[in-house]
Motif scaffolding. Sequence first.
Motif, PDB file in Angstrom:
ATOM      1  N   VAL A 215      54.461 -44.974  73.044  1.00 48.12           N
ATOM      2  CA  VAL A 215      54.077 -44.620  72.032  1.00 48.12           C
ATOM      3  C   VAL A 215      55.003 -44.436  70.913  1.00 48.12           C
ATOM      4  N   GLN A 216      55.813 -46.081  70.247  1.00 49.88           N
ATOM      5  CA  GLN A 216      56.604 -46.301  69.104  1.00 49.88           C
ATOM      6  C   GLN A 216      55.649 -46.373  67.932  1.00 49.88           C
ATOM      7  N   GLY A 217      56.111 -45.880  66.807  1.00 49.03           N
ATOM      8  CA  GLY A 217      55.239 -45.859  65.651  1.00 49.03           C
ATOM      9  C   GLY A 217      54.460 -44.577  65.518  1.00 49.03           C
ATOM     10  N   GLY A 218      54.816 -43.549  66.257  1.00 45.19           N
ATOM     11  CA  GLY A 218      54.095 -42.285  66.183  1.00 45.19           C
ATOM     12  C   GLY A 218      54.666 -41.357  65.134  1.00 45.19           C
ATOM     13  N   THR A 219      54.003 -40.200  64.960  1.00 42.41           N
ATOM     14  CA  THR A 219      54.441 -39.186  64.002  1.00 42.41           C
ATOM     15  C   THR A 219      54.622 -37.862  64.730  1.00 42.41           C
ATOM     16  N   THR A 220      55.701 -37.165  64.392  1.00 46.52           N
ATOM     17  CA  THR A 220      56.036 -35.905  65.055  1.00 46.52           C
ATOM     18  C   THR A 220      56.488 -34.903  64.017  1.00 46.52           C
ATOM     19  N   ALA A 221      56.090 -33.647  64.208  1.00 45.30           N
ATOM     20  CA  ALA A 221      56.557 -32.563  63.347  1.00 45.30           C
ATOM     21  C   ALA A 221      57.312 -31.560  64.191  1.00 45.30           C
ATOM     22  N   ILE A 222      58.434 -31.052  63.633  1.00 49.24           N
ATOM     23  CA  ILE A 222      59.229 -30.016  64.298  1.00 49.24           C
ATOM     24  C   ILE A 222      59.342 -28.827  63.354  1.00 49.24           C
ATOM     25  N   SER A 264      63.803 -38.968  47.825  1.00 47.01           N
ATOM     26  CA  SER A 264      64.646 -39.358  48.947  1.00 47.01           C
ATOM     27  C   SER A 264      63.865 -39.833  50.164  1.00 47.01           C
ATOM     28  N   ILE A 265      62.715 -39.197  50.471  1.00 51.73           N
ATOM     29  CA  ILE A 265      61.995 -39.622  51.677  1.00 51.73           C
ATOM     30  C   ILE A 265      61.385 -41.010  51.481  1.00 51.73           C
ATOM     31  N   TYR A 266      61.078 -41.380  50.239  1.00 57.78           N
ATOM     32  CA  TYR A 266      60.540 -42.717  49.993  1.00 57.78           C
ATOM     33  C   TYR A 266      61.639 -43.779  50.130  1.00 57.78           C
ATOM     34  N   THR A 267      62.849 -43.427  49.704  1.00 62.05           N
ATOM     35  CA  THR A 267      63.979 -44.331  49.926  1.00 62.05           C
ATOM     36  C   THR A 267      64.208 -44.523  51.415  1.00 62.05           C
ATOM     37  N   GLY A 268      64.170 -43.428  52.169  1.00 65.92           N
ATOM     38  CA  GLY A 268      64.393 -43.506  53.608  1.00 65.92           C
ATOM     39  C   GLY A 268      63.349 -44.330  54.332  1.00 65.92           C
ATOM     40  N   ILE A 269      62.073 -44.154  53.990  1.00 71.06           N
ATOM     41  CA  ILE A 269      61.016 -44.893  54.699  1.00 71.06           C
ATOM     42  C   ILE A 269      61.041 -46.367  54.306  1.00 71.06           C
ATOM     43  N   THR A 270      61.459 -46.687  53.074  1.00 66.25           N
ATOM     44  CA  THR A 270      61.564 -48.088  52.668  1.00 66.25           C
ATOM     45  C   THR A 270      62.664 -48.799  53.451  1.00 66.25           C
ATOM     46  N   LEU A 271      63.810 -48.134  53.628  1.00 63.83           N
ATOM     47  CA  LEU A 271      64.871 -48.705  54.450  1.00 63.83           C
ATOM     48  C   LEU A 271      64.390 -48.912  55.886  1.00 63.83           C
ATOM     49  N   SER A 272      63.609 -47.959  56.395  1.00 70.18           N
ATOM     50  CA  SER A 272      63.079 -48.072  57.759  1.00 70.18           C
ATOM     51  C   SER A 272      62.140 -49.266  57.888  1.00 70.18           C
ATOM     52  N   GLU A 273      61.280 -49.460  56.894  1.00 72.41           N
ATOM     53  CA  GLU A 273      60.321 -50.572  56.947  1.00 72.41           C
ATOM     54  C   GLU A 273      61.028 -51.923  56.864  1.00 72.41           C
ATOM     55  N   TYR A 274      62.171 -51.968  56.205  1.00 71.35           N
ATOM     56  CA  TYR A 274      62.951 -53.205  56.136  1.00 71.35           C
ATOM     57  C   TYR A 274      63.376 -53.652  57.531  1.00 71.35           C
ATOM     58  N   PHE A 275      63.895 -52.721  58.310  1.00 72.75           N
ATOM     59  CA  PHE A 275      64.309 -53.066  59.675  1.00 72.75           C
ATOM     60  C   PHE A 275      63.101 -53.270  60.589  1.00 72.75           C
ATOM     61  N   ARG A 319      50.044 -36.289  49.576  1.00 72.59           N
ATOM     62  CA  ARG A 319      51.386 -36.884  49.524  1.00 72.59           C
ATOM     63  C   ARG A 319      52.014 -36.923  50.917  1.00 72.59           C
ATOM     64  N   LEU A 320      51.848 -35.836  51.676  1.00 73.06           N
ATOM     65  CA  LEU A 320      52.377 -35.815  53.038  1.00 73.06           C
ATOM     66  C   LEU A 320      51.713 -36.885  53.897  1.00 73.06           C
ATOM     67  N   ALA A 321      50.392 -37.024  53.748  1.00 75.01           N
ATOM     68  CA  ALA A 321      49.666 -38.025  54.539  1.00 75.01           C
ATOM     69  C   ALA A 321      50.119 -39.434  54.190  1.00 75.01           C
ATOM     70  N   SER A 322      50.318 -39.705  52.895  1.00 75.14           N
ATOM     71  CA  SER A 322      50.743 -41.051  52.488  1.00 75.14           C
ATOM     72  C   SER A 322      52.123 -41.387  53.031  1.00 75.14           C
ATOM     73  N   PHE A 323      52.946 -40.358  53.268  1.00 67.75           N
ATOM     74  CA  PHE A 323      54.263 -40.581  53.861  1.00 67.75           C
ATOM     75  C   PHE A 323      54.155 -40.838  55.368  1.00 67.75           C
ATOM     76  N   TYR A 324      53.482 -39.951  56.083  1.00 66.12           N
ATOM     77  CA  TYR A 324      53.394 -40.089  57.539  1.00 66.12           C
ATOM     78  C   TYR A 324      52.573 -41.312  57.950  1.00 66.12           C
ATOM     79  N   GLU A 325      51.646 -41.734  57.111  1.00 67.00           N
ATOM     80  CA  GLU A 325      50.830 -42.889  57.468  1.00 67.00           C
ATOM     81  C   GLU A 325      51.595 -44.203  57.387  1.00 67.00           C
ATOM     82  N   ARG A 326      52.802 -44.163  56.874  1.00 68.96           N
ATOM     83  CA  ARG A 326      53.628 -45.377  56.859  1.00 68.96           C
ATOM     84  C   ARG A 326      54.303 -45.607  58.213  1.00 68.96           C
ATOM     85  N   SER A 341      58.282 -51.367  64.724  1.00 68.09           N
ATOM     86  CA  SER A 341      57.641 -50.062  64.577  1.00 68.09           C
ATOM     87  C   SER A 341      58.540 -49.108  63.807  1.00 68.09           C
ATOM     88  N   VAL A 342      57.900 -48.135  63.162  1.00 69.51           N
ATOM     89  CA  VAL A 342      58.598 -47.013  62.532  1.00 69.51           C
ATOM     90  C   VAL A 342      57.993 -45.734  63.088  1.00 69.51           C
TER      91      VAL A 342
END
Length: 466
Positions: A215-222, A264-275, A319-326, A341-342
């Motif tokens: 289960v890659q591509g999941g979402t987790t909160a700590i 910053s979190i949008y920059t981070g998720i964009t870099l993640s989607e690139y890989f 906004r939180l949902a639009s981030f985690y749904e990526r 997967s991200v």
Amino acid sequence: MAGGLDRAKSSLPKIKDEERESMFGNVFAVSGPVVVAQNMAGAAMYELVRVGHSELVGEIIRLEGDMATIQVYEDTSGVTVGDPVLRTGKPLSVELGPGIMGSIFDGIQRPLADICDITQSIYIPKGINTPALDRSKKWEFEPQGNIRIGSHITGGDIYGVVYENILVKHKIMLPPRAKGKVTWIAEPGCYDVNDVILETEFDGENLNLPCYKCVQGGTTAIPGAFGCGKTLTMEVDGKPESIMKRTALVANTSNMPVAAREASIYTGITLSEYFRDMGYNVSMMADSTSRWAEALREISGRLAEMPADSGYPAYLAARLASFYERAGRVKCLGNPSREGSVSIVGAVSPPGGDFSDPVTSATLSIVQVFWGLDKKLAQRKHFPSINWLISHSKYTRALDEFYDKNFNDFVPLRKKCKEILQEEEELSEIVQLVGKASLAEADKITLEVAKLIKDDFFTTKWLYTL
């Protein structure tokens, strides 16, 4: 996908005088990171602009007539009414290519190490514009075996690889909307990010592609209070090579501009989607989303928006949902066929460890895995301080078939461990009242087994029990 924050002035000499004049507006009002500009007719939502004589980076977030509200990603001190505002005609974007791994960027992908070398300062001066990727460094390029002159390729097709280090290789892809016949491709060798390595033709139009633009591509909160070990929980088992060879950091400290922290979190998720699009399985750690939400709250206040719970904007959950749904596992566009997967792991820092905090409650309604950190466990030096009674995963049913096929006893053993820990919690309350000696022998054994599980198993294999 290519882009970056190119200096706007460099393109001005190519523009006619009348067009150049129409690209400028003027500052009408300034409120912290929010600037209102006038004479902005023709501007587009989310267009990149340069504000003031220092050319501060900003983004249009609201349009009303010829007035534009701009979110500035740098310190706006010194910006005055009447200062020029330059429209660039392109959106804010990040630059993708070799050189990302091992680098540390701010929220709008400015390389902090390079800025430190240039300015000899630990602070980022206003208006500085440094390319995200090194323009002088040469990278080893190797064409894809089945791509040659005359080959037909379309968006997402991989036409070569670049070796960043021994752990990561970049798969060079054709931009999503591009297609055509290959008229030229570079020989194997070393090139910088500005060198052209591929030329295509479609309907008589030629396209020159500079090196690496593209289960890659999941979402987790700590969630957990300060000192519970949220960052410690995110350690990754390393290899003999440095972990930074497969890590990129986007860092925004509390003294950086609020808008850059929000971005910053949008920059981070964009870099993640690139890989991810190359076929890699990427894990993105957001530490902490509470600081991002606080930046969002401050910007919302500057925009005079109606506040909701605890002063956060009403669209916080969206906004939180639009981030985690990526996050997710996808079949990548183009050839060869590949999957990537991200997975997103978001740390939340509720004040006083109160999980009813708006950011925490909104996050828990979105994510599928919950690792609840307990301050009492942290004070007892039990790390990771994950409370096994409140933590849970909604992926267990999806994984049961895998466990039944490969590890027959895992599911019943997991269930038995949960029962022992739950019973131990109930017995602990009795022990506090009447002492351990009054318990039955079976209950004493339960306490000892629970202690073994917590001390000898959860500190090393905790991830597989949730």
